[in-house]
Write an enzyme that holds these catalytic residues in place. Structure first.
Site, short mmCIF file in Angstrom:
data_model
loop_
_atom_site.label_atom_id
_atom_site.label_comp_id
_atom_site.label_asym_id
_atom_site.label_seq_id
_atom_site.Cartn_x
_atom_site.Cartn_y
_atom_site.Cartn_z
N ASP A 1 0.86 -1.18 0.00
CA ASP A 1 0.00 0.00 0.00
C ASP A 1 0.90 1.23 0.00
O ASP A 1 1.54 1.52 1.01
CB ASP A 1 -0.90 -0.02 1.23
CG ASP A 1 -1.79 1.22 1.34
OD1 ASP A 1 -1.70 2.10 0.46
OD2 ASP A 1 -2.56 1.30 2.32
N VAL A 2 0.97 1.93 -1.13
CA VAL A 2 1.93 3.04 -1.24
C VAL A 2 1.61 4.19 -0.29
O VAL A 2 2.48 5.02 -0.02
CB VAL A 2 2.02 3.57 -2.68
CG1 VAL A 2 2.49 2.48 -3.63
CG2 VAL A 2 0.71 4.20 -3.15
N ASN B 1 3.52 5.01 -10.40
CA ASN B 1 2.33 5.07 -11.23
C ASN B 1 1.03 5.05 -10.44
O ASN B 1 0.01 5.55 -10.91
CB ASN B 1 2.34 3.88 -12.21
CG ASN B 1 1.02 3.69 -12.90
OD1 ASN B 1 0.63 4.47 -13.77
ND2 ASN B 1 0.29 2.65 -12.51
N TYR C 1 -7.76 15.93 -7.27
CA TYR C 1 -6.83 15.30 -8.23
C TYR C 1 -5.84 16.32 -8.77
O TYR C 1 -4.63 16.08 -8.81
CB TYR C 1 -7.65 14.68 -9.36
CG TYR C 1 -6.82 13.98 -10.42
CD1 TYR C 1 -6.29 12.72 -10.18
CD2 TYR C 1 -6.59 14.57 -11.66
CE1 TYR C 1 -5.55 12.06 -11.15
CE2 TYR C 1 -5.84 13.93 -12.63
CZ TYR C 1 -5.33 12.67 -12.37
OH TYR C 1 -4.59 12.02 -13.33
N LYS D 1 -1.67 16.44 -8.34
CA LYS D 1 -0.80 16.33 -9.51
C LYS D 1 0.11 17.56 -9.64
O LYS D 1 1.25 17.44 -10.10
CB LYS D 1 -1.61 16.10 -10.78
CG LYS D 1 -2.30 14.74 -10.81
CD LYS D 1 -1.30 13.59 -10.64
CE LYS D 1 -1.95 12.23 -10.75
NZ LYS D 1 -0.96 11.12 -10.64
#
Length: 246
Positions: free
Chosen positions: A56-57, A83, A151, A155
């Site tokens: 789990d990143v 990713n 989002y 980013k």
């Protein structure tokens, strides 16, 4: 071609699967990681040089354990492909819940940080030293879509993280690239080809392109020597409304 040890996060589906598959076909050792083992095994698909390690990143202990296992198996890491990520909630800043914001930040930004943190530590210490990190950004790192505040913010954060890693990594032979992808055809973008909300409030279908071209670009990046860097790369469907978005 020198086979490299490469970690791909979010490798169980979509772009992660496309990139991991292309890297395996190019002859590299690829560690496939994501939350669920079954889709990672599907990506591995019998490749002898694929190693499946679920993680789990967004969890620091989970990421630390992932890289400890990589060290035990390979003794080094040459490339990290960050990713893993999520679109998060839809809505303007006054419409989304703090919990949804936090989950999006954890997946898209904190996860990228945690994996880069462990990778850079290994890259500095190993011999020969150095390596390459590829962060999956987005066209939304430059220009947002409507109702995408969580989002978009994450980013934009990835862009700052990428630039800082690139700058701080120079003296350690560590390169960092951000690849910004627009409308690659995956399950996550399936709706875009039918109807996508535009900045003027209308909805229209947008063109997509085959994810294999993203994978090809990553394979090319991985093959570059460490005295060559590509700070940023944008790949997108030619006729999608991005350059004139707004």
């Amino acid at each position: 071609m020198n086979a490299r040890v490469i970690v791909v996060t979010g490798a169980g589906s979509g772009l992660g699967r496309a990139m991991a598959t292309a890297l395996l076909e190019a002859g590299h050792h690829v560690v496939l990681t994501g939350r669920s083992r079954a889709p990672l095994r599907d990506t591995a698909s019998g490749h002898e040089q694929a190693v499946v390690i679920p993680s789990d990143v967004s969890s620091a202990p989970s990421v630390r354990a992932l890289f400890e296992q990589i060290g035990e198996v390979f003794g080094r890491i040459d490339v990290l492909v960050n990713n893993a990520g999520t679109f998060g909630p839809s809505g303007s800043v006054d419409e989304i819940e703090p919990e949804d914001w936090e989950r999006t930040v954890a997946a898209n930004l904190t996860g990228t940080f945690l994996c880069a943190r462990e990778a850079v530590r290994m890259m500095k210490a190993q011999s020969p030293r150095g390596g390459r990190i590829v962060n999956n950004g987005s066209l939304s790192a430059h220009t947002p879509r409507p109702a995408s505040v969580a989002y978009t913010a994450t980013k934009h954060g990835v862009t700052g993280l990428t630039k800082s890693i690139s700058l701080d990594g120079r003296d350690h032979d560590i390169c960092c690239t951000q690849i910004d992808i627009g409308n690659a055809a995956t399950a996550m973008t399936a709706g875009v080809g039918t109807s996508a909300r535009q900045a003027d409030g209308t909805h229209r279908a947008e063109p997509t392109f085959d994810a294999r071209y993203v994978a090809d670009a990553v394979v090319h990046l991985v093959g570059l020597p460490l005295d060559v860097t590509v700070p940023s790369l944008t790949i997108m469907a030619n006729r999608m409304p991005f350059v004139g978005r707004g």
